[in-house]
Design a protein around this motif. Structure first.
Motif, short mmCIF file in Angstrom:
data_model
loop_
_atom_site.label_atom_id
_atom_site.label_comp_id
_atom_site.label_asym_id
_atom_site.label_seq_id
_atom_site.Cartn_x
_atom_site.Cartn_y
_atom_site.Cartn_z
N LYS A 144 46.63 40.67 37.66
CA LYS A 144 46.21 39.28 37.44
C LYS A 144 47.38 38.49 36.88
O LYS A 144 48.21 39.01 36.13
CB LYS A 144 45.03 39.22 36.47
N SER A 145 47.46 37.23 37.25
CA SER A 145 48.52 36.38 36.72
C SER A 145 48.38 36.26 35.21
O SER A 145 47.28 36.34 34.67
CB SER A 145 48.48 35.00 37.38
N GLY A 146 49.50 36.11 34.54
CA GLY A 146 49.47 35.95 33.10
C GLY A 146 49.63 37.23 32.31
O GLY A 146 49.45 37.23 31.09
N PHE A 147 49.98 38.33 32.98
CA PHE A 147 50.25 39.58 32.28
C PHE A 147 51.63 40.08 32.71
O PHE A 147 51.97 40.05 33.89
CB PHE A 147 49.20 40.65 32.61
N MET A 148 52.41 40.54 31.73
CA MET A 148 53.76 41.02 32.02
C MET A 148 54.01 42.32 31.28
O MET A 148 53.52 42.53 30.17
CB MET A 148 54.80 39.99 31.59
N GLY A 190 50.36 32.76 28.06
CA GLY A 190 49.63 31.51 28.28
C GLY A 190 48.16 31.63 27.96
O GLY A 190 47.75 32.16 26.93
N ALA A 191 47.33 31.14 28.89
CA ALA A 191 45.87 31.13 28.71
C ALA A 191 45.29 32.54 28.61
O ALA A 191 44.21 32.73 28.05
CB ALA A 191 45.22 30.38 29.85
N ARG A 192 45.98 33.53 29.11
CA ARG A 192 45.47 34.92 29.06
C ARG A 192 45.39 35.44 27.62
O ARG A 192 44.65 36.37 27.35
CB ARG A 192 46.35 35.86 29.88
N VAL A 193 46.16 34.83 26.71
CA VAL A 193 46.13 35.27 25.31
C VAL A 193 44.72 35.14 24.75
O VAL A 193 44.26 35.98 23.99
CB VAL A 193 47.14 34.46 24.46
N VAL A 194 44.00 34.10 25.15
CA VAL A 194 42.63 33.88 24.67
C VAL A 194 41.69 34.94 25.24
O VAL A 194 40.81 35.45 24.55
CB VAL A 194 42.14 32.47 25.06
#
Length: 89
Positions: A4-8, A22-26
C-alpha cells in the motif's frame, strides 16, 4: 500483491523496519521490524513480485527446501495482509 502507498522500508540502527508516512501514520500507529528474510521479501514486493517469485528468491538465497520457502512466504504475506500493509491486486 502490492504494498500500500505510504509505507517504506528503512534501516534504523541496523534493523529493517517498515514505517508509515504521511496520512498512513494515523492508520498504522508504530513500526514493524522485519528479519533479514522479511526485508528481502518486502523488497521483492516493491517489484510487484508474485508469491512464486518470492519462493524462488528464498530458494536461491537460503539453503531451504521448496515447502519451507513456500510456507515462509505464505506466513510473511499473511502477516502483511493482517497488518494492512499490502493488498491483493
Amino acid at each position: 500483491m502490492k504494498i500500500k502507498s505510504g509505507f517504506m522500508l528503512r534501516e534504523i540502527a541496523g534493523q529493517s523496519v517498515v514505517v508509515p508516512l504521511g496520512a498512513r501514520v494515523v492508520e498504522f500507529n508504530g513500526i514493524m521490524t522485519l528479519s533479514e528474510s522479511g526485508a528481502l521479501l518486502w523488497r521483492e514486493l516493491e517489484k510487484n513480485s508474485t508469491m512464486e517469485e518470492m519462493v524462488e528468491l528464498l530458494l536461491t538465497e537460503y539453503s531451504i527446501d521448496r515447502e519451507t520457502a513456500r510456507n515462509d512466504v505464505e506466513q510473511f504475506v499473511q502477516s502483511m495482509l493482517d497488518s494492512s500493509l499490502i493488498e491483493n491486486v
